[in-house]
Design a protein around this motif. Structure first.
Motif, mmCIF file in Angstrom:
data_model
loop_
_atom_site.group_PDB
_atom_site.id
_atom_site.type_symbol
_atom_site.label_atom_id
_atom_site.label_comp_id
_atom_site.label_asym_id
_atom_site.label_seq_id
_atom_site.Cartn_x
_atom_site.Cartn_y
_atom_site.Cartn_z
ATOM 1 N N SER A 9 0.950 -1.626 -0.033
ATOM 2 C CA SER A 9 0.145 -0.001 -0.218
ATOM 3 C C SER A 9 0.955 1.746 0.066
ATOM 4 N N VAL A 10 0.317 2.594 -0.277
ATOM 5 C CA VAL A 10 0.979 3.809 -0.557
ATOM 6 C C VAL A 10 1.489 3.815 1.008
ATOM 7 N N ASP A 44 -5.111 -0.067 7.250
ATOM 8 C CA ASP A 44 -4.510 1.487 6.699
ATOM 9 C C ASP A 44 -6.125 1.903 5.584
ATOM 10 N N ALA A 45 -6.472 2.679 5.120
ATOM 11 C CA ALA A 45 -6.582 3.305 4.541
ATOM 12 C C ALA A 45 -6.550 4.392 3.939
ATOM 13 N N ASP A 46 -6.771 5.036 2.394
ATOM 14 C CA ASP A 46 -6.675 5.531 2.075
ATOM 15 C C ASP A 46 -7.046 7.466 3.015
ATOM 16 N N SER A 47 -7.110 7.079 3.844
ATOM 17 C CA SER A 47 -7.676 8.697 4.338
ATOM 18 C C SER A 47 -6.323 8.620 5.327
ATOM 19 N N SER A 48 -5.993 7.352 5.863
ATOM 20 C CA SER A 48 -4.937 7.851 7.156
ATOM 21 C C SER A 48 -3.689 9.002 7.727
ATOM 22 N N ASP A 49 -3.848 8.580 7.859
ATOM 23 C CA ASP A 49 -2.294 9.270 8.813
ATOM 24 C C ASP A 49 -1.736 8.974 8.766
ATOM 25 N N VAL A 50 0.131 8.990 8.597
ATOM 26 C CA VAL A 50 0.984 8.073 8.745
ATOM 27 C C VAL A 50 1.251 8.899 10.653
ATOM 28 N N GLY A 72 1.831 13.644 -0.302
ATOM 29 C CA GLY A 72 0.860 13.584 -0.481
ATOM 30 C C GLY A 72 0.351 12.745 1.073
ATOM 31 N N VAL A 73 0.614 12.612 1.593
ATOM 32 C CA VAL A 73 0.428 11.242 2.659
ATOM 33 C C VAL A 73 0.632 12.351 3.599
ATOM 34 N N PRO A 74 -0.131 12.958 4.913
ATOM 35 C CA PRO A 74 -0.161 13.662 6.041
ATOM 36 C C PRO A 74 0.902 12.338 7.426
#
Length: 235
Positions: A9-10, A44-50, A72-74
């Motif tokens: 996943s991204v 984990d989903a597309d809207s999840s932060d790290v 593009g990922v918070p």
């Protein structure tokens, strides 16, 4: 462990890259690296932060804490020494319902000495030894914040400042949710999860007023009334 991470996943791929950079740049300073939040829970989903935490041996070493987007990922990067992290896990605060999940659910990315296990055990020991009165005292603190924010929101609405009132209502809902979490020893993943699970997310001013009155009665019944004398302020 790391095997539970979806590296295809991204966000999973980004987590591994972040870990590798930290280990490469500060190999002698870093004791452990882990990730918390949605990824640690395996959803984990597309809207999840790290939400990554780096544990160092000494203060003011390793990477600096930061919050920004990466590809593009918070990404939220927190840094704590091993001693500080264990100390935090051994203390109850008014924000306990929002921080406990981080102590209890972490996906280790690098942890040769099982530091995250030690932190979890330290927090579980705290919870097993904590008395109900400690949670009630903290709940009264959050209740005072919720009540104050709610009262100011009501006044602002009367003055037709509805935008500011909406902000204060959101604050009041969060603290009311924290009260509920402390009184029931329930912790949440984040503020959105807290207001949703406690049923205050959609509460309007009248509904929230009723919720706060009920909580005040519950606190009084547990020996922590929300109103008292001047002398009691310093007890």
């Amino acid at each position: 462990m790391i095997d539970e991470l979806d590296t295809t996943s991204v966000r999973g791929s980004l987590v591994i890259r972040l870990r590798d950079v930290v280990q490469h740049r500060w190999p002698a300073e870093v004791q452990a690296i882990g990730v918390r939040g949605s990824i640690a829970h395996g959803d984990d989903a597309d809207s999840s932060d790290v939400n990554m935490v780096v544990v160092t041996y000494r203060p003011k070493t390793g990477p600096k804490p930061t919050l920004r987007k990466v590809d593009g990922v918070p990404v939220s990067l927190s840094v704590v020494t091993a001693e500080e992290g264990l100390g935090q896990a051994r203390v109850l605060t008014p924000r306990w319902p929002l921080v406990a999940d981080g102590f209890l659910t972490t996906l280790p990315l690098y942890d040769p000495h099982d530091w995250f296990t030690d932190q979890r055990e330290a927090h579980l020991t705290l919870l097993s030894e904590a008395r109900p009165v400690e949670f009630t005292r903290l709940a009264r603190h959050d209740w005072a914040l919720a009540s104050s924010a709610h009262a100011r929101a009501v006044r602002l609405t009367q003055w037709y400042d509805t935008d500011a009132a909406l902000v204060l209502m959101a604050e009041a809902r969060v603290h009311a949710a924290l009260v509920a979490g402390l009184l029931t020893r329930t912790y949440f993943r984040n503020e959105a999860d807290a207001v949703k699970r406690t049923g205050v997310a959609m509460a309007d001013m009248q509904e929230l007023d009723a919720i706060l009155k009920y909580q005040a009665e519950e606190l009084a019944a547990r020996g922590r009334p929300v109103d008292g004398t001047l002398g009691e302020l310093f007890d």
